[in-house]
Structure formats: C-alpha cells, structure tokens
Scaffold this active site. Structure first.
Site, PDB file in Angstrom:
ATOM      1  CB  CYS A 102      -1.186  -0.140   1.687  1.00 33.55           C
ATOM      2  SG  CYS A 102      -0.171  -1.596   2.301  1.00 33.55           S
ATOM      3  NE  ARG A 132       2.378  -9.366   5.020  1.00 33.91           N
ATOM      4  CZ  ARG A 132       0.600  -9.133   4.761  1.00 33.91           C
ATOM      5  NH1 ARG A 132      -0.040 -10.087   5.032  1.00 33.91           N
ATOM      6  NH2 ARG A 132       0.356  -8.625   3.032  1.00 33.91           N
ATOM      7  CD  GLN A 154      -0.519  -8.655   0.294  1.00 34.00           C
ATOM      8  OE1 GLN A 154      -0.401  -7.479   0.114  1.00 34.00           O
ATOM      9  NE2 GLN A 154      -1.325  -9.331   1.423  1.00 34.00           N
ATOM     10  CG  ASP A 198      -2.334  -5.399  -2.884  1.00 38.41           C
ATOM     11  OD1 ASP A 198      -3.315  -5.026  -2.064  1.00 38.41           O
ATOM     12  OD2 ASP A 198      -1.496  -4.451  -1.979  1.00 38.41           O
ATOM     13  CG  HIS A 255      -3.824  -0.157  -3.051  1.00 38.63           C
ATOM     14  ND1 HIS A 255      -2.739  -1.166  -2.957  1.00 38.63           N
ATOM     15  CD2 HIS A 255      -4.116  -0.259  -1.893  1.00 38.63           C
ATOM     16  CE1 HIS A 255      -2.176  -1.307  -2.107  1.00 38.63           C
ATOM     17  NE2 HIS A 255      -2.983  -1.388  -1.217  1.00 38.63           N
ATOM     18  CE  LYS A 272     -11.009  -8.613   8.087  1.00 45.99           C
ATOM     19  NZ  LYS A 272     -10.379  -9.461   8.441  1.00 45.99           N
ATOM     20  CG  HIS A 282      -6.252  -1.770   1.683  1.00 51.59           C
ATOM     21  ND1 HIS A 282      -4.544  -1.397   1.408  1.00 51.59           N
ATOM     22  CD2 HIS A 282      -6.611  -0.797   2.445  1.00 51.59           C
ATOM     23  CE1 HIS A 282      -4.008  -0.455   2.720  1.00 51.59           C
ATOM     24  NE2 HIS A 282      -5.346   0.303   3.049  1.00 51.59           N
TER      25      HIS A 282
END
Length: 581
Positions: A279, A308, A326, A328, A330, A410, A456
């Site tokens: 992000c 991670r 990911q 991902d 945004h 979420k 996200h």
RNA sequence: GCCGGCGUAGCUCAAUUGGCAGAGCAGCUGACUUGUAAUCAGCAGGUUAUCAGUUCAAGUCUGAUCGCCGGCUCCA
C-alpha cells in the site's frame, strides 16, 4: 468455530458430539483421576475436550480412552441436568479439585449455573445433551494437540483431544474416507508428485520455489488476472521489494505491524525494510502528482511480492508462507463512489473466482473493533456502504462484530473448495489510516483539498495460497487452460518418433503445450505416467495414424477417440481453453 | 513462539534387544520395437538432518540446533 456449519449439520448432531465429549472426559477422569477439566465443546465436524493431565498423552492412550468410552456407552447412563447456585457450584468443583471449572463459573454473570450429570460424571454445561450415552452410535478420537487455556498463549498449555461422532457408523466412515481423500489432495503431496513447487531447507522456511510446471500455471493465472483487470478499468503498477525504513514509520507499520516485519538492513548508512505490504508504494505513486475529483475512481493493481515474518509453527505448505505475492489493488475514490466501487469489486471477485471453479463462498463483514483510527462517523458510513453493497448484491453474509482491522471495516470472502473446506483468500478493506498518515488528498469541485477514500482489496489473496487451494480443489487435475502439459504425445514404437516430433511442432505453433518424451518405453508405461501426472490429453500415434496422417487421443477422463485430424483436435482443445473448462 | 510427534538414496519405505545401511520406483547404459495405467538386464546413487556425548560398537541411546507434521495463538 463456524456457527453456520454447525447449524447445517443439525442441532441434534451438535448435542450428540457435545455428549460424546462429556463421555470422553469421563473416560479420561477414570483413567487419569488427577485430571483437571477445562472445556469440551462441539465444533464444526466433531468435538474436543481440553485437559490438564500429569503426563503427555500418546496415541495408545487414545485407544484406551476409546475403550473406556465404549464401556460407558454400553452402560447407557442418562444425561441429567440440574441447577446449583453459583456458590454451591464453586464449592463443588473446589472440592473436586477442578480449578478451571471454578474459574469458568466465577466468570459467569448468572446466579445459577447449569450442570449435567451422567454416570458419576458431573460437568458444568448449558447442554443440550442426548438422553443417554447409549445414543452415541459412532465416534472416533482423532488427535491429541496442545491448546492454551482460554486460547491465550500467556496461559498454561493444556492437552486437547479431538474426536468426532455421528448418528451412524456409515456417516462416520464417510467422514473418515473424506479425511483420507483430503490427505490425498494435500497440495504439498501433489506439489511434489507433479513437480510444481518446493520449499527447501537450504532456501529457508516459508520461501517457495516455483518449479517450471508450477510457474507455468502461475503465468496462466497472472495473465488472466492482468487481462481481466485491464478490462475492469484497473491500471497496473509495479513497485520495489524494499524501501527506506522511514516509509514504514510514516505508514505506521513499524508501530502496529513490527512483529510481522523482517529486521531492517543498513545500506549506505540508511536503513531499508523489505516490504510486508504494497500500500505505501501505491500511495507514493498517487502522491507523485496532483489529483482532481474528476480522476476518481483510481484503481491500481499489482502482483506485489511481500515478506512477512511468521512464527515457525504457523508455516504450512503454500497456505502460510513468509514470502508471497498478493494480487493487490488500491482504489482511491470519493465517498459517493464507495458503494458502487464495493459492488464492482464483489462482482469482480465472483467473476475471477468462479473461473477457477469456486462457486460457493462464506462472506463475513467485520465491523469496528475497540481500538480504531478515524472518526466513528466515517466508520459507520463505510460499514454502511459495505453492508449496502452486500445487500444490493443479495449476498448472504455474517457479521463479525468488532473483528475489523483497526484502520477500517472489511469484507472477507472465504472460498469453498470441492471438499467443502473454506479458505480465506479475498478481502476488501476500507482504510482510514493510511490516507491520513500520508496526507493523501485531491482537489474537489470547490477548489479545496479533500481526503479520498482508500480501499485495499485482494481477490486471490496471495498467489501462493491460492495455488495451494487450487491444487487441492482440482486434486492436481488442472483444467486444460492451466495444465502445464496439455498434451502428452505417445508413440506406439520408436518408428513413429519422427511423426511425433512433427505434430509436437504443430501443437507448439498453435500455442498448445505439448510434450513428447522420446524415452524408449512401452506405450502402456507412458500412458500410465501421463495419467499419473494428470495430463489432460494423450495423443497416441502408431502405424495407422502415420499412414493416414491422423492422430488418436485419450483424455485424462478416459474418453478416447481414434483417427481424427490434427486440426480438428487442435480446434477442440482451443475451444476448451477458451471456455476455461 | 508454545504442546506433542517425526527426520534413512530424487521419491515411497525396510534395517531383531545398540552389531557389515537395504528394496522398489525414478536416473544412467544396453537389449527389446511395442496399440491405451508399469518390458528386461546391468550400473550408479548415503557423513542415516546437523553438532556434541555415552559405548568396544550408534540409523537405533542422551543433549542441543535446524527443519517438517498435527494442533494452539496469529494471519493473505
């Protein structure tokens, strides 16, 4: 514990299992009289009971406990409920040296507590139970595990015995067969058998090596993903794997996410951090230019690889790793666009997931937790938008009250695979934190600065986990469009090798992945090999085919056809690939 | 990280109470020339996860470390 699936398996089954856990506890008390009892509920597909016992249990102990349980079931004692005052109950359990029960009762708010008794065994319990132990017709103890008292790792670790029970032995057998089937589909086993990926000691735990066949499948997934995103109005971005530590200071990750981040490295007297999230980079791209309200919605997607730190004990094949990519994105948008953006994402998730054969989902809406950033008003607005989007889409969902991330509410979508197991992959999160911290803004109609909304979202979650789930979903038998080898060419004898190479070339020119193993082996052996590798099609050529300039094929499914034109066959495959079946 | 179990050839697994590390498959070489789920023979393959220790002798017993497996906690 999943309440909805408990419901679906029936309240009486829950009572049966709960009762079985009591019978098990009774058996454990008999065999190990010093045992201290914790809790023993029914769970999604069975039950467990937590104990503190003087020594570690062994698999042999389970057999003894099962035998003792069988005796109790034959004795067929009734389950009787009665009430005691809180104080009486505390005294009773104190007298019987059951400190966990005492602690449980002390935490109850009611004046009276409900107890159940069968045989000589008394347990604190709300019920309901079966009438008598004899109703337990089919049960099995499955595994021993450690579990913290009250699920808190600061507490003492107890021993948990898992088991299951059904109304008939037929159902129990089916369940056990199902477990066996799940073991066969284990992505770690199939990944090895089909040479898709590996995780090696020399590389490090939780770090995945994608072998050529796995990488090919990944490429197909990525291509599909990118193309669909472009069609859906996203733009693709790429960002680096690390950044200055300051970035993570600004984002707040150093504060709330440090435990999951690898230690920073020092380069030229500056500290850098390998990224645990994408992000901040997307925000950096956003902030690189001025934005007008007219620009929205801005949708930026990236297959972003993050790292991670995960505690050793939680790593699991491809499902839980330390480095993963990911899918991902945004989305920056206006308040007024939030609801429609959420609806778009929901449609998009369903579209992507259903292409992989996932048609059933568990959807959860997580609301404001105790600790949160942003105003309560904004939270309510965003939660309302998520809710409205789900309702407009007529998607049934559960509310996980207070389970939202601190930065926003979420929606989580868990996909159900063919074995009906749920996997957390997709997530859609509203973020009030990062726009604030990075001072993200746009110029509104009024010429003034405003803060956009940031969403996200990940559809597959991570490519690693999704791949793991996919492997198990398909049991390794990938549909044609994903299969790393789509066609295995098999010759009857090596006289036909030249023809085989010729048609292999034709497949390749047509964008099909054909393989021809020249190794001198009987065709039966090659068919067996291709079948075990779950290759969708085997093309077989011998004298007859060479003579007539045709091919014969055998599908993984067993379907067979002799003497068809190569062009016709290629057409058939192309159609199948197009339909992603 | 915590509780418990496990770690032998690329893979699947053997190896009496501590007593010469083995088989099948895969690989390589050769023979066979094959019609829808395993052709035959030979060769090669190991510091038994790693490091200490006990012992005349350790795959086997002890300790530590690493990793894996089943859970707990946490999570994409």
């Amino acid at each position: 514990m999943n309440k909805s699936s408990l419901k679906s398996t029936g309240a009486d089954l829950e009572a049966l299992r709960h009762s079985t856990s009591h019978v098990m506890a009774q058996a454990v008390m008999k065999l190990f009289p010093e045992t201290k009892l914790a809790i023993g509920p029914a769970i999604e597909d069975g039950f467990y009971y937590d104990f503190e016992i003087g020594r570690s249990l062994t698999p042999e102990d389970l057999i003894k406990i099962e035998k003792e349980m069988a005796r109790e079931i034959v004795a067929d004692h009734k389950f009787e409920s009665y009430e005691l005052s809180k104080q009486e109950a505390i005294e009773y359990f104190k007298k019987h040296n059951q400190p966990y029960k005492v602690e449980l009762i002390e935490s109850l708010s009611e004046d009276k507590v409900s107890l159940y008794k069968h045989g000589g065994f008394v347990d604190l319990c709300k019920g309901p139970h079966v009438k008598s132990a004899g109703e337990i017709k089919a049960f099995k103890l499955l595994k021993i595990a450690g579990a913290y008292w009250r699920g808190d790792e600061k507490n003492k670790m107890l021993q948990r015995i898992y088991g299951t029970a059904f109304h008939s032995s037929k159902e129990l057998d089916e369940y056990l067969e199902n477990l066996e089937e799940a073991r066969k589909r284990d992505h770690r086993k199939i990944g090895k058998d089909l040479d898709l990926f590996s995780i090696q000691d020399s590389i490090g735990p939780g770090l995945v090596l994608w072998h050529p066949k796995g990488a090919l499948i990944r490429k197909e997934i990525e291509d599909f993903w990118k193309n669909e995103h472009l069609k859906a109005g996203y733009e693709l971005v790429n960002t680096p794997h690390m950044a200055l530590l300051d970035l993570w200071q600004t984002s707040g990750h150093l504060g709330f996410y440090r435990d999951n981040m690898f230690a920073p490295m020092e380069i030229d007297e500056f500290k850098y951090e390998i990224k645990p999230m994408n992000c901040p980079f997307h925000i950096a791209i956003y902030k690189n230019t001025m934005h007008s309200y007219r620009d929205f919605p801005i949708r930026w997607a990236e297959l972003g690889t993050v790292y991670r730190y995960e505690r050793r004990g939680v790593l699991h094949g491809l499902i839980r790793v330390r480095g993963f990519t990911q899918d991902d994105a945004h989305i920056f948008c206006l308040d007024s666009q939030l609801e429609s953006e959420i609806m778009n994402i929901i449609d998009f998730v369903m579209h992507i997931l259903s292409t992989f054969g996932f048609k059933n989902y568990d959807v959860c809406l997580s609301t404001r937790p105790e600790k949160y950033v942003g105003s309560a008003e904004n939270w309510d607005k965003a939660t309302g938008a998520l809710k409205k989007a789900l309702e407009k889409k007529k998607i049934p969902y559960e509310v996980d009250a207070g389970e939202g991330v601190f930065y926003g509410p979420k929606i989580d979508i868990k996909i159900k695979d063919v074995m009906k197991r749920a996997h957390q992959c997709s997530t859609i999160q509203v973020d009030f934190n990062l726009p604030e911290r990075f001072d993200v803004k746009y110029i509104g109609e009024d010429g003034k600065e405003h803060r956009p909304i940031m969403i996200h979202r990940a559809l597959m979650g991570s490519l690693e986990r999704f791949f793991g789930v996919l492997i198990e979903h398909y049991g390794g038998a990938f549909p044609l469009w994903l299969a790393p080898v789509q066609v295995e060419i098999i010759t009857v004898s090596d006289k036909h090798n030249e023809y085989a190479l010729k048609i292999k070339d034709v497949f390749c020119r047509n964008g099909l992945r054909a393989n021809f193993n020249i190794r001198n082996e009987k065709m039966g052996a090659k068919i067996r090999e291709a079948q075990m590798q779950k290759t969708p099609y085997m093309v077989i050529v011998g004298d007859s085919e060479v003579e007539k300039n045709l091919i014969s094929f055998r599908a993984r499914s067993g379907e067979k056809q002799n003497d068809i034109g190569l062009d016709d066959f290629i057409g058939k495959l192309k159609e199948e690939i197009k339909n992603k079946k």
